[in-house]
Motif scaffolding. Structure first.
Motif, mmCIF file in Angstrom:
data_model
loop_
_atom_site.group_PDB
_atom_site.id
_atom_site.type_symbol
_atom_site.label_atom_id
_atom_site.label_comp_id
_atom_site.label_asym_id
_atom_site.label_seq_id
_atom_site.Cartn_x
_atom_site.Cartn_y
_atom_site.Cartn_z
ATOM 1 N N SER A 1 11.512 6.343 -5.201
ATOM 2 C CA SER A 1 11.500 5.728 -6.550
ATOM 3 C C SER A 1 10.171 4.986 -6.753
ATOM 4 C CB SER A 1 12.675 4.769 -6.727
ATOM 5 O OG SER A 1 12.552 3.663 -5.856
ATOM 6 N N LEU A 2 9.719 5.048 -7.945
ATOM 7 C CA LEU A 2 8.477 4.363 -8.339
ATOM 8 C C LEU A 2 8.813 3.445 -9.513
ATOM 9 C CD1 LEU A 2 5.417 3.986 -8.141
ATOM 10 C CD2 LEU A 2 5.168 5.839 -9.790
ATOM 11 N N VAL B 1 0.851 -1.174 0.000
ATOM 12 C CA VAL B 1 0.000 0.000 0.000
ATOM 13 C C VAL B 1 0.890 1.227 0.000
ATOM 14 C CG1 VAL B 1 -1.876 1.209 1.163
ATOM 15 C CG2 VAL B 1 -1.735 -1.261 1.243
ATOM 16 N N THR B 2 1.200 1.718 -1.193
ATOM 17 C CA THR B 2 2.084 2.871 -1.335
ATOM 18 C C THR B 2 1.638 3.665 -2.541
ATOM 19 O OG1 THR B 2 4.330 3.592 -1.715
ATOM 20 C CG2 THR B 2 3.732 1.493 -2.662
ATOM 21 N N ARG B 3 1.924 4.957 -2.562
ATOM 22 C CA ARG B 3 1.555 5.822 -3.677
ATOM 23 C C ARG B 3 2.627 5.863 -4.740
ATOM 24 N NH1 ARG B 3 0.959 8.600 1.037
ATOM 25 N NH2 ARG B 3 -1.162 8.956 1.762
ATOM 26 N N TRP B 4 3.759 5.209 -4.582
ATOM 27 C CA TRP B 4 4.889 5.406 -5.482
ATOM 28 C C TRP B 4 5.151 4.225 -6.369
ATOM 29 C CZ3 TRP B 4 7.072 9.924 -6.238
ATOM 30 C CH2 TRP B 4 6.878 10.910 -5.294
ATOM 31 N N PHE B 5 4.164 3.313 -6.513
ATOM 32 C CA PHE B 5 4.351 2.203 -7.478
ATOM 33 C C PHE B 5 3.705 2.611 -8.812
ATOM 34 C CE2 PHE B 5 3.198 -1.783 -9.518
ATOM 35 C CZ PHE B 5 4.395 -2.460 -9.459
ATOM 36 N N PHE B 6 4.441 2.470 -9.952
ATOM 37 C CA PHE B 6 3.989 2.945 -11.275
ATOM 38 C C PHE B 6 4.292 1.871 -12.309
ATOM 39 C CE2 PHE B 6 4.606 5.204 -15.260
ATOM 40 C CZ PHE B 6 3.448 5.944 -15.339
ATOM 41 N N MET B 7 3.356 1.616 -13.212
ATOM 42 C CA MET B 7 3.532 0.605 -14.263
ATOM 43 C C MET B 7 2.933 1.138 -15.567
ATOM 44 S SD MET B 7 2.554 -3.404 -14.137
ATOM 45 C CE MET B 7 3.249 -4.549 -15.312
ATOM 46 N N ALA B 8 3.673 1.022 -16.724
ATOM 47 C CA ALA B 8 3.222 1.550 -18.033
ATOM 48 C C ALA B 8 3.278 0.462 -19.090
ATOM 49 C CB ALA B 8 4.102 2.734 -18.460
ATOM 50 N N LEU C 1 10.941 5.637 -11.641
ATOM 51 C CA LEU C 1 10.764 7.086 -11.571
ATOM 52 C C LEU C 1 11.286 7.519 -10.203
ATOM 53 C CD1 LEU C 1 9.550 9.754 -12.687
ATOM 54 C CD2 LEU C 1 7.398 9.092 -11.602
ATOM 55 N N VAL C 2 12.361 8.310 -10.227
ATOM 56 C CA VAL C 2 13.014 8.707 -8.956
ATOM 57 C C VAL C 2 12.764 10.172 -8.721
ATOM 58 C CG1 VAL C 2 14.746 6.908 -9.144
ATOM 59 C CG2 VAL C 2 15.220 9.155 -10.104
ATOM 60 N N ALA C 3 12.797 10.539 -7.454
ATOM 61 C CA ALA C 3 12.553 11.937 -7.050
ATOM 62 C C ALA C 3 13.761 12.428 -6.252
ATOM 63 C CB ALA C 3 11.294 12.041 -6.221
ATOM 64 N N ASP C 4 14.309 13.553 -6.721
ATOM 65 C CA ASP C 4 15.369 14.239 -5.988
ATOM 66 C C ASP C 4 14.743 15.409 -5.238
ATOM 67 O OD1 ASP C 4 17.121 12.497 -7.157
ATOM 68 O OD2 ASP C 4 17.670 13.856 -8.802
ATOM 69 N N ASN D 1 12.638 17.172 -8.027
ATOM 70 C CA ASN D 1 13.030 16.981 -9.432
ATOM 71 C C ASN D 1 12.832 15.521 -9.750
ATOM 72 O OD1 ASN D 1 14.050 17.328 -11.964
ATOM 73 N ND2 ASN D 1 16.200 17.159 -11.346
ATOM 74 N N LEU D 2 12.005 15.251 -10.785
ATOM 75 C CA LEU D 2 11.671 13.874 -11.167
ATOM 76 C C LEU D 2 12.403 13.521 -12.449
ATOM 77 C CD1 LEU D 2 7.804 13.852 -10.586
ATOM 78 C CD2 LEU D 2 9.597 13.103 -9.012
ATOM 79 N N LEU D 3 12.900 12.297 -12.475
ATOM 80 C CA LEU D 3 13.541 11.797 -13.692
ATOM 81 C C LEU D 3 13.520 10.289 -13.655
ATOM 82 C CD1 LEU D 3 16.724 10.755 -12.841
ATOM 83 C CD2 LEU D 3 16.929 13.186 -12.423
#
Length: 1591
Positions: free
Chosen positions: A473-474, A355-362, A460-463, A387-389
């Motif tokens: 990271s997602l 249960v997390t908001r940072w999991f992403f799949m495309a 997807l990482v966040a600085d 900063n996202l990259l």
């Protein structure tokens, strides 16, 4: 289908004589409506009995060509129905003749005009039954024949134009050439095949046709064919693979259409059934236990393939594609392969996310961007910058989407990335930087535009500023795939393509996946050197999932021949080779039709240009460049233009010109080159006619020589040159000539020709024989002379022997005209007239008038003039010419001026006179002579008296007669005259006859008025001469009329006086017996026996005409007139009696002034008549009954008894009238006839009196109707007649008139009545003579129905009335009435009999002859059996005695009579008798049948029991008794009473003996083997056959 050959040559149009066709028009063809589906060629040929309504192109005005403006045929139909509807030729051989028949049937109700026209076709020819338009009767057919001669085995087409009175329509003519045929089976069945699996069948296909097969094959999914397009030669074979790939289970059918380049489509059938094969899972559900986060659990499934195929499987989340399309969800495809009959295990990862908001799949497709969202939440109490990259993403330019690629074909993404180029950035983060406030959040969009086919495992990482790098990271998971696009038909068939003409076809690109795709039709490389150019106006595009798109391809063929060009379609992002598409085409150059295929100039004149036209028709859509030349090096032909361009769908004509230099046959060829097409060779030939001899001067066909005098010779010189190749030996001859004679008087100015007359040859040629080598020239002289002025026309013939032929040929024929003229002058006046009026006191002097003469001919003339007295020739100054004057010379056109003098005092009398002479003009050069008429007129006072004698003839004594005479002043002067009698005449003016002479002066006998007077010029005066007729005197004197200044005139007067004297040949005219309705003509002669003529007139003459005089009024013709002395006048007396009977009439004739003379006319009117020995019935007719009473009274007086004694002996003596009103007496009938005709004639005369005499037609009709009186009809009644009987009656016919009678019976009225009369035309039957004829009545021959027959037979007497005979008969058929319609006998014992009675009653009016018989069925014997067996079977089948007897069996009954018939039944055996009593009636259609039934019994005893069994007995014992019951059959009988032949039944006796008779159904019972201490049963049935019960 046309068949049959004929060796006859072709013509543009000919009659059908001599041609026969094997095609026969169907008698009952079937009419197929326009809405029916069109048939193929083979179907059309297989159904020749069908016809279709032709199409009409133009309606015409029927009133212009026919009086029948209306038609029973509707406008949706044609007046003529053609059969067949299309003329088809097939299976033909080039350069052979074939004939087909076309029948045109007139479906209208009136005759119609028909005209059939065929265009100017070199291959088809129409053979008509007639050279002109003609009419076809309704319902009839006119057959035309079409003659077909093909040049090669190809298709031909033309149309017949049918022109009728109402419309114009077409009938197509089609010739079907060689065809290709691939022997595909009619049906290909795949039976049961696995679903979603490819099943193939390979076929060996041969081309069994007669030409190369260019084909294309099309089918419907899930069937496909490879190869689907291609070419196969004649007799060659190939393999064709048919594939069946069903997507679902079920039954699939699809047509397979083989399309040939000739336009035919052949339909075959494909079918197959898709079923599920035996592939299953070992489990129907799978349960995964709970597992910790980041751990996984594995569960296994086994897929079992128990089929015979390799199965490819795929895991899907949804049940079917529809559900998947509806949800639009992505899935991960895991593909495994399971070998046949083996199990494979697969593992499914299971990673439950925390249960997390940072999991992403495309997940996505290449170049199709996909965007997902996530949320970045700040859980702290302070804001931060982020900063996202995505590490691992490219650092180059952003990846280009497919939509951008479609609009830009120059983008680098369509091609491979250059070495060293940066990898494009595939992920786009929005926003990638920013600030999130405390406890706040921000939605982040991540877009993936994939550029590589692969799996993505990134994050997807966040600085966070001030915190660190990659704080969060997602995981990003994605996979890039490319949808598998396919081409529906990998080959596009463009067929035959004209060079450099663009053609377009649609390529279908199919996307079977659930993902969109991007495509690009790659441009053609090295296009300039390619044989085929292709391009696509819409090369790029996007294809949606589960759909298809059509890409247009434009193709332009540059060279001829078959071409297979490969085009490529690239799929965006695919690393595989682009899709290849075969563009199949056949390059064709221009198609040029050359007409005619050969040129035959025939016979043409040598050394002259003769041209023929060669038509080049470009039937293609591209222009055609051509060049033409002659094949021969030194050709006599030229062709122009020699080169050029034929526009598309246009026609160019070439002129082929021949100039032959010899009279031989020349042949050459026109070679025609068509760019990018085949060359044509057109044979040309010509035969030179005429001659190669050339004349330097005009020499034909007509030659007019210069005019010359007829006595001078003419000469004409010319040269002849041989411009041919061979030596010519020339011979000149002259054919008979004609001359044109000039008119007797030459024309003034014109030189018009005169009439033609025959003449011998005048013209001659020198030399007559000449030999000319090629190129040599000879001189010929034409001379001619003629002794008479004429126009000579002669025909000069030149025959030549050319080379070594040895035969003379006519080469030159010229009509030479030479005018041999006479001198021609233009004279100022052809007539010169002098006029002199001599008044009293005038002196006559000489008068002059001018005359000019001009030479009008082309030659000079020497003129000599001559003129007789009282005229003279003078010069222009009125000086007479000397008598010895020299001839005067006149040049051409020169004019001579002269004067003509006239002396009016050339005579001394005082009468008007005129002198006329001819001025003769002669020529020294020619004997021709001209004349000018010279006339001189001298006028004195003169009178023109009508007559010099006035003869009064003989007049009545002491009467006066005056005669008149015209006296006219015929001069232009005033005339004064005076009359007087000559007193010194030597003849005594008066002498006496038969009396003593008296002294009478001339003035007492004659007188003239007026005696003197004056007349102006042209005025007339009526002079009266009176003669006083003293009794019996004859006088004669001369009267003299003197004119002042003019002559005196004498007139002789004569007269005589006498009295009237006449003679009549008769004063009583007896006409005798005359037909009362015809005009009687007699003659009366009136003679003048004196010297004095007199007038006569009939007093009260009839007003009719000689042909139609009034009845009863004599008509004298002429009714008035004048009879000269000594002459006689015949007077015609016409009389029409009008009514029968004695007549006596009188009329008077007035003769001059004497008392009228009375003439009497008498006779008797009668008419031709006949009498029949038949009665006449007048009962009920008041008119006839009234006439009958009058006739009886007249006969009782006895006025005509003596007159009818002879007639009474000719007819039989019969009673006058019977009780029924029938008249038998002949005298009474004749008297009635006369009275009826007289009454009728008087009625007609009343009608005649009311009409004017000018209506001659009505008068003639009335005269003919005088005999149309309605007379009582004779009656011949034959009574009752049976059909089949022929009744005859002899009738006596007697001529009771006074003249021979001609008569005839009109037998036509008896047609179909059964009556016939043997009475032909009887001519001139003498008076009181009798003729017998027979009247016959046969109703059966005319099928006369039952009932009365009543017909009137007219007997027409020529010149008399018509006698009607009423023929009567009643056709009756014999019939019987039966008292019983069924006979049923009771049971009768054998040996006994029983009778029944039937009464017959004749209810008809004719005798009835009848007979009775019993009808029994007779069995037939097979005639094919041997004779011995047939006789045996007949003996066996011979019927037994029927048991019935009829008494009597036949008889005859009079009308109303009755009789009784006994039917006896006597059986011979015990059985039921059944029969039918048939009653036949002679000559009757009535058939009577009476069923007869009876039953026979045999008396017999029955013992019961049948066997008596007694027990055992000892010897010498008393024995044992048994009881036997005797039973008799029931019996019956009848007691009959007969009284005087009539039998009646009194009572019946019936009885029976009763008893009992018991019997069992089995004689013994068999129980078989039985177990001890057991039982078994059997069943026995007991019957009592007796009459009493049994205990």
């Amino acid at each position: 289908m046309a068949s049959g050959k004929t060796p006859r040559p072709m013509m543009s149009s000919r009659r059908a004589d001599g041609f026969q066709s094997r095609v026969v028009a169907s008698r009952n063809p079937k009419l197929v409506r326009e809405a029916e589906e069109s048939l193929t060629t083979r179907q059309r040929l297989a159904s020749p009995r069908e016809m279709r309504r032709p199409r009409a192109t133009q309606l015409r005005d029927m009133g212009e060509v026919s009086h029948q403006k209306f038609s029973a045929v509707g406008l949706d139909q044609r007046l003529f129905q053609p059969f067949p509807s299309e003329v088809v030729f097939e299976n033909y051989v080039p350069r052979q003749f074939y004939i087909a028949a076309l029948a045109l049937r007139n479906i209208d109700r009136v005759p119609r005009l028909l005209n059939v026209i065929l265009g100017n076709s070199p291959y088809f020819e129409l053979i008509s039954p007639s050279n002109e338009d003609y009419k076809v009767a309704p319902g009839m057919s006119s057959t035309y024949r079409i003659l077909f001669r093909p040049d090669e085995d190809k298709d031909y087409f033309d149309e017949l134009i049918i022109i009728t009175e109402r419309e114009k329509f077409f009938v197509p003519i089609r010739a079907i050439g060689a065809r290709a045929s691939l022997d595909f089976p009619e049906q290909l069945n795949f039976s049961e095949c696995p679903v979603r699996f490819s099943t193939q069948k390979t076929l060996l296909v041969r081309n069994v046709g007669k030409r190369e097969a260019c084909y294309s094959i099309t089918t419907l999914s899930p069937f496909s064919v490879d190869p689907s397009i291609g070419t196969l030669g004649v007799g060659e074979a190939m393999e064709v693979t048919v594939e069946f790939h069903p997507p679902k289970t079920g039954v699939y059918t699809s047509p397979m259409i083989v399309h040939y380049d000739t336009g035919e489509d052949v339909h075959k059938s494909l079918c197959g059934t898709a079923v599920n094969v035996n592939i299953r899972l070992d489990k129907s559900s799978l349960t995964v236990e709970k597992t910790s986060v980041t751990l996984s659990k594995l569960r296994s499934l086994v897929i079992q393939n128990q089929s015979a195929i390799t199965a490819h499987f795929q895991w899907k989340r949804f049940v079917d594609l529809e559900e998947e399309e509806r949800q639009k969800l992505s899935w991960v495809m895991i593909v495994h392969t399971a070998l046949p009959r083996f199990a494979a295990r697969g593992a499914f990862p299971w990673s439950p996310s925390a249960v997390t908001r940072w999991f992403f799949m495309a997940r996505g497709l290449e170049r199709f961007p996909r965007t997902l969202c996530c949320r970045l939440t700040n859980t702290s109490s302070v804001p931060f910058n982020f900063n996202l990259l995505i590490p691992g993403d490219g650092s180059g330019a952003p990846s280009v989407t497919s939509f951008a690629q479609v609009s830009d074909s120059t983008g680098p993404s369509w091609r491979k990335r250059a070495p060293g180029a940066k990898k494009p950035a595939e992920f786009t983060i929005r926003p990638c930087t920013g600030t999130i406030c405390a406890k706040g959040h921000l939605d982040i969009q991540v877009t993936l535009c994939s550029n590589t086919v692969k799996r993505y495992k990134l994050a997807l990482v966040a600085d966070v500023d001030g915190v660190g790098r990659e704080v969060l990271s997602l995981p990003v998971r994605a996979r890039c795939v490319i949808p598998p696009l396919r081409v529906l038909h990998p080959a596009l068939t463009f067929g035959r393509c004209s060079l450099k003409v663009p053609y377009q076809q649609m390529l279908t690109l199919v996307n079977d996946s659930n993902l969109p795709g991007c495509y690009w039709a790659l441009p053609q490389e090295n296009k300039d050197a390619a044989a085929v150019w292709y391009s696509s106006p819409e090369p790029r595009g996007i294809i949606q999932p589960q759909s298809s798109v059509e890409i247009p391809f434009t193709l332009e063929v540059q060279v001829t021949g078959k071409q297979d060009t490969v085009a490529r379609v690239a799929v965006f992002g695919s690393k595989e080779s682009p899709l290849e598409i075969h563009l199949l085409s056949t390059g064709e150059g221009p198609v040029v039709h050359v007409h005619p295929s050969e040129i035959n100039f025939g016979s043409i004149q040598v050394l002259q240009d003769a041209s023929r036209t060669l038509h080049l028709s470009n039937q293609s859509v591209i222009p055609a460049s051509f060049s033409a030349k002659m094949a021969g090096a030194d050709s006599c032909w030229t062709v122009g233009p020699s080169q050029g361009v034929i526009p598309a769908k246009a026609e160019v004509s070439l002129a082929v010109t021949a100039n032959l230099d010899d009279t031989e046959q020349f042949k050459d060829e026109v070679v025609l080159f068509i760019e990018n097409s085949r060359a044509y060779v057109i044979p040309v030939q010509a035969v030179g006619v005429g001659t190669t001899i050339v004349i330097d001067k005009p020499f034909g066909p007509e030659l007019n020589l210069a005019p010359c005098f007829s006595l001078d010779p003419c000469c004409y010189r010319f040269k002849m040159t041989n411009k041919g190749r061979r030596t010519h030996l020339l011979y000149w001859t002259t054919e008979g000539g004609t001359t044109l004679k000039q008119r007797k008087r030459l024309p003034r100015i014109s030189k018009s020709k005169g009439k033609v007359s025959s003449c011998g040859p005048v013209l001659k040629l020198q030399p007559l024989r000449t030999e000319l080598m090629p190129g040599q020239t000879a001189e010929v002289v034409l001379k001619g002379s003629c002794s008479t002025p004429q126009v000579v026309k002669e025909k000069l013939l030149c025959h030549a022997i050319v080379g070594k032929e040895g035969v003379k040929n006519l080469i030159v024929q010229v009509d030479v005209t030479c005018e041999f003229i006479a001198p021609a002058l233009q004279i100022s006046s052809r007539e010169i007239t002098f006029r002199v009026e001599k008044h009293p006191g005038d002196v006559l002097a000489v008068m002059y008038k001018p005359l000019s003469v001009k030479n009008m001919c082309s030659l000079p003339l020497s003129v000599v003039l001559a003129l007789e007295q009282p005229f003279s020739i003078c010069t222009a100054d009125q000086q007479p010419l000397p008598a010895d004057a020299q001839p005067m010379k006149l040049r051409t056109g020169e004019e001579l001026q002269l004067c003509i003098g006239f002396n009016p005092a050339y005579e001394e009398d005082l009468l008007i006179r005129a002198a006329e002479k001819a001025l003769k003009i002669k020529f020294l050069e020619h004997p021709h002579e001209e004349q000018v008429t010279v006339r001189g007129e001298v006028y004195f006072p003169n009178l023109q008296i009508q007559s010099t004698v006035v003869d009064f003839g003989c007049i009545l004594n002491d009467s006066k007669d005056v005669r008149y005479m015209e006296m006219t002043n015929c001069s232009p002067l005033v005339v004064q005259y005076h009359w007087a009698f000559l007193k010194d005449s030597q003849v005594n003016p008066v002498r006496f006859m038969e009396t003593e002479p008296l002294a009478l002066g001339v003035e007492e006998v004659f007188d003239i008025l007026p005696l003197h007077g004056e007349l102006q010029p042209g005025q007339s005066q009526r002079v009266s001469f009176s003669f006083f007729g003293h009794a019996n005197t004859v006088s004669q004197v001369t009267a003299l009329c003197r004119v002042e200044g003019g002559p005196s005139y004498e007139v002789a007067l004569r007269g005589e006086a006498s009295r009237i004297s006449y003679l009549l040949d008769t004063t009583e005219i007896d006409c005798g017996l005359q037909v009362f309705n015809k005009v009687t003509e007699t003659a009366l002669t009136l003679q003048n026996s004196g010297k004095l003529g007199f007038a006569f007139a009939v007093l009260s003459p009839g007003t009719g005409t000689a042909a139609n005089p009034l009845p009863g009024v004599p008509l004298v013709v002429p009714s008035r007139g004048y009879v000269e002395p000594g002459k006689q006048q015949v007077l015609k007396v016409y009389y029409l009696p009008g009514v029968p009977g004695v007549f006596c009439r009188a009329f008077q004739i007035q003769l001059g002034h004497l008392e009228p003379e009375k003439i009497s006319l008498k006779g008797e009117g009668t008419f031709p008549r006949i009498h029949l020995d038949l009665p006449r019935n007048i009962k009920g007719n008041a008119k006839y009954e009234k006439i009958l009473l009058k006739a009886k009274e007249k006969l009782d007086k006895g006025s005509q008894r003596e007159e009818a004694i002879a007639l009474g002996e000719a007819v039989a003596a019969e009673p006058r009238v019977d009780d029924s009103g029938t008249v038998w007496d002949a005298q009474l009938q004749m008297q009635m006839e006369e009275m009826l005709i007289e009454e009728h004639a008087l009625e007609q005369q009343k009608a005649l009196a009311s009409r004017p005499l000018e209506d001659t037609a009505f008068h003639q009709r009335v005269h003919r109707r005088l005999l149309k009186a309605e007379l009582p009809k004779y009656v011949l009644d034959l009574g009752y007649v049976i059909p089949g009987d022929i009744h005859t009656h002899m009738v006596k016919l007697t001529n009771t008139g006074h003249f021979p009678a001609s008569f005839k019976a009109d037998g036509y009225v008896l047609y179909n009545t059964g009556f016939s009369v043997c009475l032909d035309l009887v001519k001139r039957l003498p008076c009181c003579e009798t003729k017998t004829f027979e009247v016959c009545f046969d109703p059966q021959s005319a099928n006369v129905p039952l009932g009365k027959v009543d017909v009137l037979l007219p007997i027409k007497v020529r010149g008399g009335p018509t006698f009607q005979v009423r023929l009567r008969a009643i056709v009756a058929e014999p019939s019987l009435c039966l008292s019983r319609d069924r006979l049923e006998f009771s049971s009768v014992q054998c040996g006994q009999w029983q009778e029944e009675t039937i009464q017959l009653h004749n209810t008809s009016q004719v005798p009835c002859k009848w007979s009775m018989s019993m009808n029994e069925a007779v069995k037939e014997v097979d005639k094919h059996l041997p004779a011995s067996e047939r006789d045996k079977l007949r003996e066996e089948m011979r019927p037994a005695p029927c048991g019935f007897e009829v008494l009597p069996s036949a008889g005859t009954l009079a009308p109303g009579q009755q009789c009784h018939v006994q039917v006896r039944f006597s059986p011979t055996e015990e059985k039921c008798y059944r029969g039918e009593l048939q009653i036949q009636i002679c000559q009757s259609s009535q058939r009577l049948r009476v069923p007869v039934l009876g039953c026979g019994l045999e008396p017999r005893l029955e013992l019961s029991p049948a066997e008596l069994e007694l027990g055992p007995l000892l010897p010498q014992s008393h024995g044992e008794e048994g009881t036997v019951v005797r039973r008799m059959q029931p019996f019956s009988g009848e007691v009959l009473l007969e009284c005087r032949g009539l039998v009646r039944s009194l009572f019946a006796v019936r009885g029976s003996c009763q008893g009992s008779l018991v019997s069992l159904d089995q004689d013994q019972l068999s129980f078989g083997a039985v177990v001890r201490q057991s039982y078994t049963c059997r069943r026995v049935v007991m019957r009592n056959a007796g009459d009493a019960g049994v205990r």
